[in-house]
Design a protein around this motif. Sequence first.
Motif, PDB file in Angstrom:
ATOM      1  N   ALA A  39      15.851 -14.609  38.742  1.00 29.88           N
ATOM      2  CA  ALA A  39      15.175 -13.642  37.733  1.00 29.88           C
ATOM      3  C   ALA A  39      14.898 -12.245  38.683  1.00 29.88           C
ATOM      4  O   ALA A  39      14.766 -11.034  37.945  1.00 29.88           O
ATOM      5  CB  ALA A  39      13.958 -14.340  37.635  1.00 29.88           C
ATOM      6  N   VAL A  40      14.607 -12.242  40.125  1.00 26.32           N
ATOM      7  CA  VAL A  40      14.298 -11.186  40.825  1.00 26.32           C
ATOM      8  C   VAL A  40      15.547 -10.363  40.787  1.00 26.32           C
ATOM      9  O   VAL A  40      15.443  -8.951  40.664  1.00 26.32           O
ATOM     10  CB  VAL A  40      14.005 -11.565  42.259  1.00 26.32           C
ATOM     11  N   SER A  42      17.880 -10.177  38.548  1.00 27.11           N
ATOM     12  CA  SER A  42      17.988  -9.698  37.291  1.00 27.11           C
ATOM     13  C   SER A  42      17.075  -8.428  36.850  1.00 27.11           C
ATOM     14  O   SER A  42      17.395  -7.590  36.248  1.00 27.11           O
ATOM     15  CB  SER A  42      17.761 -10.944  36.286  1.00 27.11           C
ATOM     16  N   ASN A  43      15.938  -8.637  37.312  1.00 31.06           N
ATOM     17  CA  ASN A  43      14.758  -7.884  37.350  1.00 31.06           C
ATOM     18  C   ASN A  43      15.307  -6.283  37.879  1.00 31.06           C
ATOM     19  O   ASN A  43      15.218  -5.222  37.412  1.00 31.06           O
ATOM     20  CB  ASN A  43      13.610  -8.048  37.763  1.00 31.06           C
ATOM     21  N   LEU A  44      16.219  -6.346  39.295  1.00 33.89           N
ATOM     22  CA  LEU A  44      16.235  -5.414  39.953  1.00 33.89           C
ATOM     23  C   LEU A  44      17.626  -4.601  39.542  1.00 33.89           C
ATOM     24  O   LEU A  44      17.776  -3.477  39.240  1.00 33.89           O
ATOM     25  CB  LEU A  44      16.969  -5.840  41.408  1.00 33.89           C
ATOM     26  N   SER A  46      18.322  -4.465  36.165  1.00 34.30           N
ATOM     27  CA  SER A  46      17.994  -4.168  34.732  1.00 34.30           C
ATOM     28  C   SER A  46      18.475  -2.889  34.553  1.00 34.30           C
ATOM     29  O   SER A  46      18.093  -1.933  35.243  1.00 34.30           O
ATOM     30  CB  SER A  46      16.617  -4.251  34.299  1.00 34.30           C
ATOM     31  N   SER A  48      17.282  -0.775  32.570  1.00 36.06           N
ATOM     32  CA  SER A  48      16.031  -0.009  32.209  1.00 36.06           C
ATOM     33  C   SER A  48      15.810   0.818  33.694  1.00 36.06           C
ATOM     34  O   SER A  48      15.123   1.623  33.692  1.00 36.06           O
ATOM     35  CB  SER A  48      15.151  -0.522  31.584  1.00 36.06           C
ATOM     36  N   ARG A  49      16.109   0.033  34.769  1.00 32.46           N
ATOM     37  CA  ARG A  49      15.679   0.389  35.965  1.00 32.46           C
ATOM     38  C   ARG A  49      16.665   1.441  36.582  1.00 32.46           C
ATOM     39  O   ARG A  49      16.665   2.012  37.691  1.00 32.46           O
ATOM     40  CB  ARG A  49      15.488  -0.870  36.977  1.00 32.46           C
ATOM     41  N   THR A  61      16.407  -0.268  26.177  1.00 31.96           N
ATOM     42  CA  THR A  61      17.142  -1.401  27.278  1.00 31.96           C
ATOM     43  C   THR A  61      17.903  -2.287  26.206  1.00 31.96           C
ATOM     44  O   THR A  61      19.079  -2.496  26.276  1.00 31.96           O
ATOM     45  CB  THR A  61      16.274  -2.043  27.972  1.00 31.96           C
TER      46      THR A  61
END
Length: 198
Positions: A39-40, A42-44, A46, A48-49, A61
């Motif tokens: 998940a971490v 995946s967040n990095l 993304s 959108s980032r 996104t």
Amino acid sequence: MSSENLYENSLKNRLKAFELSESDQSQLALDTHIPFQVAVVSNLLSISRDPIIRNLTDLDTRELRILVNIGSYGPIAASDIAYQSRLDPYSINRAIAALAKKELVKYEEGASRSKPVLLTEQGNSIYNKVVAHLKMREEKLLDTLTNQERNTLSELLQKLELNAEAVLAMEVADCQKQGLSVTRDHKELERWYKRTNK
């Protein structure tokens, strides 16, 4: 400093954030908990980032993810996009409608009831720019991995995806047997599992 030393130093610094609190409870060490680690990352990663992508297009996104999926696999039906991306069909249909309104996708002519969609010329232009950046970013991201490590990582992620699908589908079935409520999204997990294992 060598890339190996840089990695070890970075990891040591990162792990300082994961010191477990003193407690009598059984604790979850998030630094080694695979779902949390995935998940971490995946967040990095993304879309959108990513500042470069944000400068390539003003699509949100979800719209961008759907556009990339259509560009790679179109013409494709919304239900197939949902299955591939593991996004809920309702939001996919909304994203497709928004992309069609912006004239970035169109429905295939003479299509059946499922209405497959494909990119327009304008949509294809955005797709090509975004994909060129995503490929370059992937190369940078995987730069420190050997070809064998890349292949192993890909295989492990595929196994993890299929295991996650199975575990979640069984949990949905267990909840239904116990009379607990499940959402439309939960039922979609069961449908995806059945499709994978037909």
